[in-house]
Design an enzyme around this catalytic site. Structure first.
Site, PDB file in Angstrom:
ATOM      1  N   ARG A  74      -3.379   7.194   0.849  1.00 30.16           N
ATOM      2  CA  ARG A  74      -3.801   8.429   1.527  1.00 30.16           C
ATOM      3  C   ARG A  74      -2.755   9.079   2.420  1.00 30.16           C
ATOM      4  O   ARG A  74      -2.889  10.242   2.782  1.00 30.16           O
ATOM      5  CB  ARG A  74      -5.073   8.152   2.351  1.00 30.16           C
ATOM      6  N   ARG A  98      -6.696  12.000  -5.808  1.00 34.53           N
ATOM      7  CA  ARG A  98      -7.931  11.349  -5.348  1.00 34.53           C
ATOM      8  C   ARG A  98      -9.099  12.344  -5.337  1.00 34.53           C
ATOM      9  O   ARG A  98     -10.237  11.987  -5.660  1.00 34.53           O
ATOM     10  CB  ARG A  98      -7.670  10.780  -3.956  1.00 34.53           C
ATOM     11  N   TYR A 103     -15.123 -10.984   0.732  1.00 38.58           N
ATOM     12  CA  TYR A 103     -15.815  -9.722   0.402  1.00 38.58           C
ATOM     13  C   TYR A 103     -17.053  -9.984  -0.452  1.00 38.58           C
ATOM     14  O   TYR A 103     -18.085  -9.330  -0.293  1.00 38.58           O
ATOM     15  CB  TYR A 103     -14.857  -8.767  -0.318  1.00 38.58           C
ATOM     16  N   ASP A 158      -7.241  -2.578  -7.297  1.00 38.59           N
ATOM     17  CA  ASP A 158      -7.769  -3.156  -6.065  1.00 38.59           C
ATOM     18  C   ASP A 158      -8.124  -4.617  -6.296  1.00 38.59           C
ATOM     19  O   ASP A 158      -8.459  -5.004  -7.419  1.00 38.59           O
ATOM     20  CB  ASP A 158      -9.010  -2.400  -5.582  1.00 38.59           C
ATOM     21  N   ARG A 192       0.824  -1.212   0.000  1.00 39.68           N
ATOM     22  CA  ARG A 192       0.000   0.000   0.000  1.00 39.68           C
ATOM     23  C   ARG A 192       0.866   1.274   0.000  1.00 39.68           C
ATOM     24  O   ARG A 192       0.526   2.267   0.641  1.00 39.68           O
ATOM     25  CB  ARG A 192      -0.961   0.010   1.201  1.00 39.68           C
TER      26      ARG A 192
HETATM   27  O1  CP3 Z   1      -0.101   0.878  -3.243  1.00 41.83           O
HETATM   28  C1  CP3 Z   1      -0.590  -0.256  -3.367  1.00 41.83           C
HETATM   29  O2  CP3 Z   1      -0.348  -1.179  -2.573  1.00 41.83           O
HETATM   30  C2  CP3 Z   1      -1.424  -0.559  -4.612  1.00 41.83           C
HETATM   31  C3  CP3 Z   1      -2.819  -0.468  -4.529  1.00 41.83           C
HETATM   32  C4  CP3 Z   1      -3.696  -1.377  -3.651  1.00 41.83           C
HETATM   33  C5  CP3 Z   1      -4.931  -0.908  -3.110  1.00 41.83           C
HETATM   34  N1  CP3 Z   1      -5.566  -1.974  -2.538  1.00 41.83           N
HETATM   35  C6  CP3 Z   1      -5.424   0.465  -3.209  1.00 41.83           C
HETATM   36  C7  CP3 Z   1      -6.485   0.921  -2.297  1.00 41.83           C
HETATM   37  C8  CP3 Z   1      -3.574  -2.735  -3.298  1.00 41.83           C
HETATM   38  C9  CP3 Z   1      -2.437  -3.700  -3.556  1.00 41.83           C
HETATM   39  C10 CP3 Z   1      -4.782  -3.097  -2.602  1.00 41.83           C
HETATM   40  C11 CP3 Z   1      -5.064  -4.464  -2.100  1.00 41.83           C
HETATM   41  C12 CP3 Z   1      -6.272  -4.694  -1.298  1.00 41.83           C
HETATM   42  N2  CP3 Z   1      -7.516  -4.133  -1.436  1.00 41.83           N
HETATM   43  C13 CP3 Z   1      -6.365  -5.656  -0.249  1.00 41.83           C
HETATM   44  C14 CP3 Z   1      -5.245  -6.589   0.190  1.00 41.83           C
HETATM   45  C15 CP3 Z   1      -4.229  -5.905   1.010  1.00 41.83           C
HETATM   46  C16 CP3 Z   1      -4.712  -5.483   2.369  1.00 41.83           C
HETATM   47  O3  CP3 Z   1      -4.606  -4.262   2.630  1.00 41.83           O
HETATM   48  O4  CP3 Z   1      -5.139  -6.318   3.137  1.00 41.83           O
HETATM   49  C17 CP3 Z   1      -7.678  -5.605   0.263  1.00 41.83           C
HETATM   50  C18 CP3 Z   1      -8.227  -6.439   1.410  1.00 41.83           C
HETATM   51  C19 CP3 Z   1      -8.409  -4.640  -0.497  1.00 41.83           C
HETATM   52  C20 CP3 Z   1      -9.852  -4.270  -0.388  1.00 41.83           C
HETATM   53  C21 CP3 Z   1     -10.024  -2.868   0.037  1.00 41.83           C
HETATM   54  N3  CP3 Z   1      -9.717  -1.781  -0.748  1.00 41.83           N
HETATM   55  C22 CP3 Z   1     -10.536  -2.387   1.272  1.00 41.83           C
HETATM   56  C23 CP3 Z   1     -10.987  -3.260   2.425  1.00 41.83           C
HETATM   57  C24 CP3 Z   1     -10.512  -0.989   1.206  1.00 41.83           C
HETATM   58  C25 CP3 Z   1     -11.042  -0.037   2.246  1.00 41.83           C
HETATM   59  C26 CP3 Z   1     -10.071   0.166   3.362  1.00 41.83           C
HETATM   60  C27 CP3 Z   1      -9.090   1.233   3.021  1.00 41.83           C
HETATM   61  O5  CP3 Z   1      -7.884   1.023   3.202  1.00 41.83           O
HETATM   62  O6  CP3 Z   1      -9.544   2.321   2.597  1.00 41.83           O
HETATM   63  C28 CP3 Z   1      -9.966  -0.620  -0.048  1.00 41.83           C
HETATM   64  C29 CP3 Z   1      -9.745   0.759  -0.570  1.00 41.83           C
HETATM   65  C30 CP3 Z   1      -8.397   1.090  -1.119  1.00 41.83           C
HETATM   66  N4  CP3 Z   1      -7.629   0.265  -1.913  1.00 41.83           N
HETATM   67  C31 CP3 Z   1      -7.733   2.340  -0.983  1.00 41.83           C
HETATM   68  C32 CP3 Z   1      -6.536   2.243  -1.711  1.00 41.83           C
HETATM   69  C33 CP3 Z   1      -5.496   3.316  -1.912  1.00 41.83           C
HETATM   70  C34 CP3 Z   1      -8.265   3.567  -0.231  1.00 41.83           C
HETATM   71  C35 CP3 Z   1      -9.384   4.197  -0.991  1.00 41.83           C
HETATM   72  C36 CP3 Z   1      -9.264   5.707  -1.172  1.00 41.83           C
HETATM   73  O7  CP3 Z   1      -8.193   6.217  -1.501  1.00 41.83           O
HETATM   74  O8  CP3 Z   1     -10.285   6.349  -1.016  1.00 41.83           O
END
Ligand code: CP3
Length: 357
Positions: free
Chosen positions: A41, A50, A163, A87, A37
């Protein structure tokens, strides 16, 4: 599975790419690093991009913007790898499951809880739907510095299924586990569909230029042993086989978070090239039992990065010392937390870059 992609992709230049050398099993003097990640943010420049889109999904499906946010942490910190900005939930979305990211609430999906729901998923449109993601990968592979490796990724079937069945992030996984425990043969049909869809999705990323694949199994740790073997190890093994049949030289990193004592079976049975360790894994145990079998990656607690200072640097040194003898990639034990100060990330990068065995 094989007929989806007829031409094998053999080419891979490891020259000058520390991450690829480490994934081939070399123990380098200077440890490669990237952070799960790493785009997100905690970076003001991410928040700016964003704010220019109506929602998170639009960011994922707009190649120009997805390329930009992928590159931001590379410019700032010079990590050894860039991870595609996307994602894990784009795959079920591409199969026709409605998905929305509500501001501050995380993902919301229309739940699938029976065979009817599985049958409504559509396999044919995956590549067309995910074309913008492939475009992002393609553009990235032309724009990254020569020494930076491009990582593609997907969720592992079990985690994606949690999910799809719960419809959101969950605390207790009652619906998905009840289905897996009480009607495993039926649940296997969902897992099987995800295995095939994941291989197809990852093949698309590899054709577009992804050099390494990471499989995120964030919720691997909530299953008992028999179900861990059936719904984590078995599908991961099939995905690794699928990728290797398409692109034998593309390494796969598995990240079965919370797998604990099952890590050894996971590594030996799935044939992943590397394993991501969460922060609870014992360093000495992993160095003795996992590192002889594959490259290891991890495992600084993301809260240590958030709080920073001496405790963070000491913990990073303990990790570097423990894994210095074999192939190792420095990373966190889970994703960066949004409240992390970017200066702490800069401190950590300096620490890892300056460390010598
Ligand atoms: O920089 C990176 O790692 C690349 C991008 C990336 C994102 N999600 C962007 C994201 C990667 C590799 C993921 C993987 C992901 N997504 C996982 C596995 C890794 C982990 O963290 O456990 C999971 C479970 C998800 C599903 C997911 N996506 C959730 C549960 C959420 C909400 C929680 C949160 O962190 O906001 C997301 C949203 C998400 N995915 C964001 C980002 C940057 C935040 C959304 C935003 O910017 O508004």
């Amino acid at each position: 599975m094989r007929n989806l992609v007829t031409k094998k992709i053999e080419k891979q230049s490891v020259e000058g790419k520390a991450l690829l050398l480490t994934l081939r099993g070399e123990a380098l003097k200077s440890t490669p690093l990237w952070l799960m990640r790493q785009a997100g943010r905690y970076l003001p420049e991410y928040r700016e991009v964003r704010a220019s889109v109506s929602g998170f999904l639009e960011l994922c499906y707009t190649p120009d913007k997805a390329v930009e946010v992928t590159l931001q942490p590379i410019r700032r910190f010079g990590f050894d790898a860039a991870i595609l900005f996307a994602d894990i939930l784009l795959l079920p979305h591409s199969m026709g499951q409605p998905l929305d990211f509500k501001e501050g609430e995380g993902p919301k999906l229309e739940v699938i809880r029976d065979l009817g729901g599985v049958e409504r998923l559509n396999f044919e449109q995956i590549d067309r739907h995910l074309e913008p993601v492939y475009k992002t990968v393609k553009r990235l592979s032309g724009q990254l510095p020569d020494e930076t490796t491009l990582i593609g990724f997907a969720g592992a079937p079990w985690t994606v299924a949690t999910y799809m069945v719960e419809g959101a992030s969950s605390r207790d996984f009652v619906n998905v586990k009840s289905w897996a425990f009480s009607r495993p043969d039926e649940f296997d049909l969902l897992i099987d569909l995800l295995v095939r869809g994941t291989v197809q999705y990852l093949a698309g990323q590899i054709r577009a230029g992804a050099e390494v694949i990471q499989l995120f199994d964030t919720w691997a740790g909530v299953l008992p042993e028999d179900e861990f073997r059936r719904f984590v190890i078995a599908p991961t093994k099939r995905i690794v086989e699928g990728i290797k049949s398409i692109a034998p030289n593309v390494p796969v990193i598995g990240f079965p978070r919370g797998a604990g004592v099952f890590l050894e079976a996971y590594v030996k049975e799935t044939h992943v090239d590397a394993v991501g360790l969460d922060s609870s894994v014992s360093l000495t145990w992993a160095a003795a039992n996992l590192q002889p079998v594959c490259t290891v990656q991890g495992n600084l607690d993301p809260v240590l990065l958030l709080s920073g200072g001496k405790p963070m640097l000491q913990a990073a040194h303990r990790i570097l010392d423990a894994f210095a003898g074999g192939p190792f990639i420095f990373n966190l034990g889970h994703g960066i937390l949004p409240a992390t100060p970017p200066e702490h990330v800069a401190d950590l990068v300096r620490c890892v870059r300056g460390w010598r065995a």
